[in-house]
Scaffold this motif. Structure first.
Motif, short mmCIF file in Angstrom:
data_model
loop_
_atom_site.label_atom_id
_atom_site.label_comp_id
_atom_site.label_asym_id
_atom_site.label_seq_id
_atom_site.Cartn_x
_atom_site.Cartn_y
_atom_site.Cartn_z
N ASP A 43 35.00 45.88 43.15
CA ASP A 43 35.18 44.51 42.69
C ASP A 43 35.08 43.47 43.81
OD1 ASP A 43 35.59 45.53 40.17
OD2 ASP A 43 37.75 45.12 40.13
N CYS A 44 35.42 43.85 45.03
CA CYS A 44 35.60 42.84 46.08
C CYS A 44 34.59 42.86 47.22
CB CYS A 44 37.00 42.99 46.69
SG CYS A 44 38.32 42.71 45.49
N VAL A 45 34.04 44.00 47.53
CA VAL A 45 33.15 44.09 48.69
C VAL A 45 31.71 44.00 48.22
CG1 VAL A 45 32.45 45.50 50.66
CG2 VAL A 45 34.84 45.46 49.93
N ASP A 46 30.99 42.97 48.71
CA ASP A 46 29.63 42.78 48.24
C ASP A 46 28.56 42.92 49.32
OD1 ASP A 46 31.46 40.65 48.46
OD2 ASP A 46 30.01 39.17 47.85
N SER A 47 28.94 43.10 50.56
CA SER A 47 27.91 43.29 51.58
C SER A 47 28.41 44.22 52.68
CB SER A 47 27.50 41.95 52.18
OG SER A 47 28.50 41.47 53.04
N PHE A 48 27.46 44.78 53.39
CA PHE A 48 27.79 45.69 54.48
C PHE A 48 27.18 45.17 55.79
CE2 PHE A 48 28.04 48.29 50.69
CZ PHE A 48 29.24 48.93 50.87
N ARG A 49 27.11 43.86 55.92
CA ARG A 49 26.50 43.27 57.11
C ARG A 49 27.46 43.24 58.30
NH1 ARG A 49 24.34 38.33 53.82
NH2 ARG A 49 23.38 39.57 52.21
N ARG A 50 28.75 43.35 58.02
CA ARG A 50 29.75 43.30 59.09
C ARG A 50 30.62 44.54 58.99
NH1 ARG A 50 29.51 39.42 55.93
NH2 ARG A 50 31.43 39.90 54.87
N LYS A 51 31.27 44.87 60.10
CA LYS A 51 32.15 46.04 60.05
C LYS A 51 33.52 45.67 59.51
CE LYS A 51 33.91 46.05 64.79
NZ LYS A 51 34.07 46.85 65.98
N LYS A 63 44.70 40.88 46.47
CA LYS A 63 45.11 40.54 45.11
C LYS A 63 44.89 41.71 44.15
CE LYS A 63 44.55 35.55 45.21
NZ LYS A 63 43.85 34.38 44.63
N CYS A 64 43.77 42.39 44.32
CA CYS A 64 43.45 43.53 43.46
C CYS A 64 44.51 44.63 43.61
CB CYS A 64 42.06 44.06 43.82
SG CYS A 64 41.54 45.50 42.87
N CYS A 65 44.86 44.93 44.84
CA CYS A 65 45.86 45.97 45.11
C CYS A 65 47.22 45.58 44.54
CB CYS A 65 45.98 46.25 46.60
SG CYS A 65 44.54 47.07 47.29
N GLU A 66 47.62 44.33 44.77
CA GLU A 66 48.91 43.87 44.25
C GLU A 66 48.95 43.96 42.73
OE1 GLU A 66 49.36 39.92 45.83
OE2 GLU A 66 50.03 40.67 47.79
N LYS A 67 47.87 43.53 42.09
CA LYS A 67 47.80 43.57 40.62
C LYS A 67 47.88 45.01 40.12
CE LYS A 67 44.99 41.73 36.87
NZ LYS A 67 43.79 40.95 36.54
N PHE A 68 47.13 45.90 40.75
CA PHE A 68 47.11 47.30 40.35
C PHE A 68 48.50 47.93 40.51
CE2 PHE A 68 46.39 51.83 40.94
CZ PHE A 68 45.40 52.11 40.03
N LEU A 69 49.15 47.67 41.64
CA LEU A 69 50.47 48.26 41.90
C LEU A 69 51.53 47.70 40.96
CD1 LEU A 69 50.33 48.47 45.78
CD2 LEU A 69 50.12 50.34 44.14
N LYS A 70 51.47 46.39 40.69
CA LYS A 70 52.42 45.80 39.74
C LYS A 70 52.22 46.38 38.34
CE LYS A 70 53.13 41.40 42.08
NZ LYS A 70 52.85 39.94 42.05
N HIS A 71 50.96 46.54 37.95
CA HIS A 71 50.67 47.13 36.65
C HIS A 71 51.18 48.57 36.57
CE1 HIS A 71 48.51 48.24 33.02
NE2 HIS A 71 48.02 49.28 33.68
N SER A 72 50.94 49.34 37.61
CA SER A 72 51.40 50.73 37.64
C SER A 72 52.92 50.81 37.57
CB SER A 72 50.91 51.42 38.91
OG SER A 72 49.52 51.50 38.91
#
Length: 96
Positions: A43-51, A63-72
């Protein structure tokens, strides 16, 4: 699982059962973690141009992790509530 439910089993069987349950819980935790990483990455990472992640990607992953953990956590609480209700209902029916 409540260890009191294993009453009456030989000690060796209790230990095997508790070990199996612990193993299943570990596998479930790893599966949940892997699905979190996969979902948030997709959902969040769209390029691999940088490390490193850029600030938008990093904010999105957080935000994704927080939402997932709160839901769980909420699902776990709700499951415990339903399980307690079912257990209480079974005890009421056994008293009759």
């Amino acid at each position: 699982m409540d260890p009191s439910q294993l009453e009456g089993l030989p000690e060796e069987d209790k230990q095997k059962m508790l070990s199996m349950i612990e193993n299943m819980q570990t596998k479930d935790s790893l599966r949940m973690y892997n699905s979190l990483v996969e979902k948030c990455f997709k959902d969040c990472v769209d390029s691999f141009r940088r490390k490193n992640l850029d600030s938008n990607e990093e904010r999105c992953v957080t935000k994704c992790c927080e939402k997932f953990l709160k839901h769980s956590a909420r699902v776990s609480v709700r499951f415990a509530e339903l399980n307690a209700g079912a257990e209480a209902l079974m005890q009421q029916q056994q008293k009759r």
